[in-house]
Design a protein around this motif. Structure first.
Motif, PDB file in Angstrom:
ATOM      1  N   ALA A  34       1.120  -1.585  -0.210  1.00  0.00           N
ATOM      2  CA  ALA A  34       0.331   0.182   0.075  1.00  0.00           C
ATOM      3  C   ALA A  34       0.739   1.168   0.225  1.00  0.00           C
ATOM      4  N   GLN A  35       1.984   1.250   0.256  1.00  0.00           N
ATOM      5  CA  GLN A  35       3.214   2.416   0.358  1.00  0.00           C
ATOM      6  C   GLN A  35       4.057   2.244  -0.525  1.00  0.00           C
ATOM      7  N   VAL A  36       4.195   2.900  -2.050  1.00  0.00           N
ATOM      8  CA  VAL A  36       4.723   3.134  -2.447  1.00  0.00           C
ATOM      9  C   VAL A  36       4.725   4.596  -2.783  1.00  0.00           C
ATOM     10  N   THR A  37       6.519   4.860  -2.751  1.00  0.00           N
ATOM     11  CA  THR A  37       7.135   6.267  -2.925  1.00  0.00           C
ATOM     12  C   THR A  37       8.207   6.599  -3.682  1.00  0.00           C
ATOM     13  N   THR A  38       8.178   5.817  -4.525  1.00  0.00           N
ATOM     14  CA  THR A  38       9.629   6.102  -6.326  1.00  0.00           C
ATOM     15  C   THR A  38       8.898   7.268  -6.748  1.00  0.00           C
ATOM     16  N   ASN A  42       2.089   8.116  -2.770  1.00  0.00           N
ATOM     17  CA  ASN A  42       1.437   7.016  -3.131  1.00  0.00           C
ATOM     18  C   ASN A  42       1.580   6.291  -4.546  1.00  0.00           C
ATOM     19  N   SER A  43       2.082   6.027  -5.433  1.00  0.00           N
ATOM     20  CA  SER A  43       1.817   5.996  -6.486  1.00  0.00           C
ATOM     21  C   SER A  43       0.987   5.421  -7.513  1.00  0.00           C
ATOM     22  N   TYR A  44      -0.269   4.647  -6.712  1.00  0.00           N
ATOM     23  CA  TYR A  44      -1.410   4.337  -6.955  1.00  0.00           C
ATOM     24  C   TYR A  44      -2.311   5.626  -6.815  1.00  0.00           C
ATOM     25  N   LEU A  45      -2.856   6.029  -6.182  1.00  0.00           N
ATOM     26  CA  LEU A  45      -3.287   7.619  -5.278  1.00  0.00           C
ATOM     27  C   LEU A  45      -3.140   8.620  -6.377  1.00  0.00           C
ATOM     28  N   TRP A  46      -1.855   9.096  -7.079  1.00  0.00           N
ATOM     29  CA  TRP A  46      -0.901   9.407  -8.438  1.00  0.00           C
ATOM     30  C   TRP A  46      -1.443   9.039  -9.793  1.00  0.00           C
ATOM     31  N   ARG A  47      -1.482   7.836  -9.840  1.00  0.00           N
ATOM     32  CA  ARG A  47      -1.582   6.941 -11.329  1.00  0.00           C
ATOM     33  C   ARG A  47      -3.729   7.349 -11.565  1.00  0.00           C
ATOM     34  N   ALA A  48      -4.586   6.920 -10.109  1.00  0.00           N
ATOM     35  CA  ALA A  48      -5.581   7.302 -10.266  1.00  0.00           C
ATOM     36  C   ALA A  48      -6.235   8.774 -10.760  1.00  0.00           C
ATOM     37  N   SER A  49      -5.658   9.584  -9.684  1.00  0.00           N
ATOM     38  CA  SER A  49      -5.578  10.927 -10.001  1.00  0.00           C
ATOM     39  C   SER A  49      -5.456  11.368 -11.513  1.00  0.00           C
ATOM     40  N   LEU A  50      -4.194  10.951 -12.243  1.00  0.00           N
ATOM     41  CA  LEU A  50      -4.197  11.716 -13.260  1.00  0.00           C
ATOM     42  C   LEU A  50      -4.663  10.505 -14.387  1.00  0.00           C
ATOM     43  N   GLU A  51      -5.594   9.566 -14.038  1.00  0.00           N
ATOM     44  CA  GLU A  51      -5.822   8.888 -14.773  1.00  0.00           C
ATOM     45  C   GLU A  51      -8.011   9.460 -15.193  1.00  0.00           C
ATOM     46  N   LEU A  94      -1.823   4.319   0.402  1.00  0.00           N
ATOM     47  CA  LEU A  94      -2.601   4.622   0.017  1.00  0.00           C
ATOM     48  C   LEU A  94      -3.766   4.242   0.809  1.00  0.00           C
ATOM     49  N   ARG A  95      -4.403   5.218   1.412  1.00  0.00           N
ATOM     50  CA  ARG A  95      -4.988   5.400   2.852  1.00  0.00           C
ATOM     51  C   ARG A  95      -6.531   7.153   2.133  1.00  0.00           C
ATOM     52  N   ALA A  96      -7.455   6.380   2.382  1.00  0.00           N
ATOM     53  CA  ALA A  96      -8.500   7.610   2.290  1.00  0.00           C
ATOM     54  C   ALA A  96      -8.385   9.100   1.936  1.00  0.00           C
ATOM     55  N   ASP A  97      -7.980   9.563   4.240  1.00  0.00           N
ATOM     56  CA  ASP A  97      -7.382   9.965   4.173  1.00  0.00           C
ATOM     57  C   ASP A  97      -5.876  11.082   4.057  1.00  0.00           C
ATOM     58  N   ILE A 130     -11.460   8.329  -7.366  1.00  0.00           N
ATOM     59  CA  ILE A 130     -10.084   8.548  -7.135  1.00  0.00           C
ATOM     60  C   ILE A 130      -9.792   6.964  -6.426  1.00  0.00           C
ATOM     61  N   LEU A 131      -9.937   6.917  -5.177  1.00  0.00           N
ATOM     62  CA  LEU A 131      -9.780   6.640  -4.203  1.00  0.00           C
ATOM     63  C   LEU A 131      -9.887   4.649  -4.987  1.00  0.00           C
ATOM     64  N   THR A 132     -10.968   4.130  -5.844  1.00  0.00           N
ATOM     65  CA  THR A 132     -11.580   3.650  -6.255  1.00  0.00           C
ATOM     66  C   THR A 132     -10.763   3.052  -7.029  1.00  0.00           C
ATOM     67  N   ARG A 133     -10.191   3.743  -8.063  1.00  0.00           N
ATOM     68  CA  ARG A 133      -9.588   3.582  -9.245  1.00  0.00           C
ATOM     69  C   ARG A 133      -8.006   3.363  -8.240  1.00  0.00           C
ATOM     70  N   ALA A 134      -7.262   4.050  -7.159  1.00  0.00           N
ATOM     71  CA  ALA A 134      -6.757   3.446  -6.725  1.00  0.00           C
ATOM     72  C   ALA A 134      -6.286   2.539  -6.010  1.00  0.00           C
ATOM     73  N   ARG A 135      -7.462   1.909  -5.256  1.00  0.00           N
ATOM     74  CA  ARG A 135      -7.407   0.783  -5.400  1.00  0.00           C
ATOM     75  C   ARG A 135      -6.818  -1.035  -6.164  1.00  0.00           C
ATOM     76  N   GLU A 136      -7.972  -0.136  -7.401  1.00  0.00           N
ATOM     77  CA  GLU A 136      -8.119  -1.211  -8.453  1.00  0.00           C
ATOM     78  C   GLU A 136      -7.023  -1.243  -8.828  1.00  0.00           C
TER      79      GLU A 136
END
Length: 144
Positions: A34-38, A42-51, A94-97, A130-136
């Motif tokens: 759940a923690q990705v910091t490259t 968080n890369s999942y939140l980042w990608r989900a936001s951009l998408e 990767l958390r809602a807050d 965005i959160l749903t997409r990040a979790r996917e």
């Protein structure tokens, strides 16, 4: 389940009314961390936001600071209304807050753009998308 432009439009409609996964030949059943910091956030939140916001022109994109600021966007079906979004990723987890969305809305009165309120439900719905997409994205990542 992924969200399409119509889903994002539907989330934003109330405004008008008031990293790919890697792997080997044998996929693992373990979820990706759940923690990705490259990229600094968080890369999942980042990608989900951009998408999620990919159909809106971007004014500023800062992966190290975790900030996405869109340019003004007017839905073609409501050209006298426009909006601008700021998405901030606040944590490496990767958390809602760890996600904050802020929106500005303006209405055109025939000669100038005037500030207008944004419904809280609109911002909350966008955060949910965005959160749903990040979790996917996290679930689809195979670690090996």
């Amino acid at each position: 389940m992924s969200f399409s432009r119509p889903a994002v439009f539907a989330a934003l409609l109330p405004l008008a009314l008031a990293a790919c996964g890697g792997g080997n030949d044998r996929p693992s059943e373990t979820l990706a961390p759940a923690q990705v910091t490259t990229i600094g956030v968080n890369s999942y939140l980042w990608r989900a936001s951009l998408e999620t916001l990919s159909f809106i022109p971007m004014a500023q994109v800062d992966s190290a600071g975790g900030v996405i600021v869109t340019d003004w966007y007017a839905n073609p079906s409501a050209p006298t209304e426009r909006m601008k979004l700021t998405v901030t990723i606040l944590d490496a987890d990767l958390r809602a807050d760890a996600l904050r969305v802020a929106a500005s809305r303006q209405l055109y009165n025939g000669s100038q753009w005037l500030e207008a309120p944004v419904q809280a439900a609109t911002v909350q719905r966008l955060e949910e998308i965005i959160l749903t997409r990040a979790r996917e994205l996290r679930r689809s990542t195979v670690i090996g």
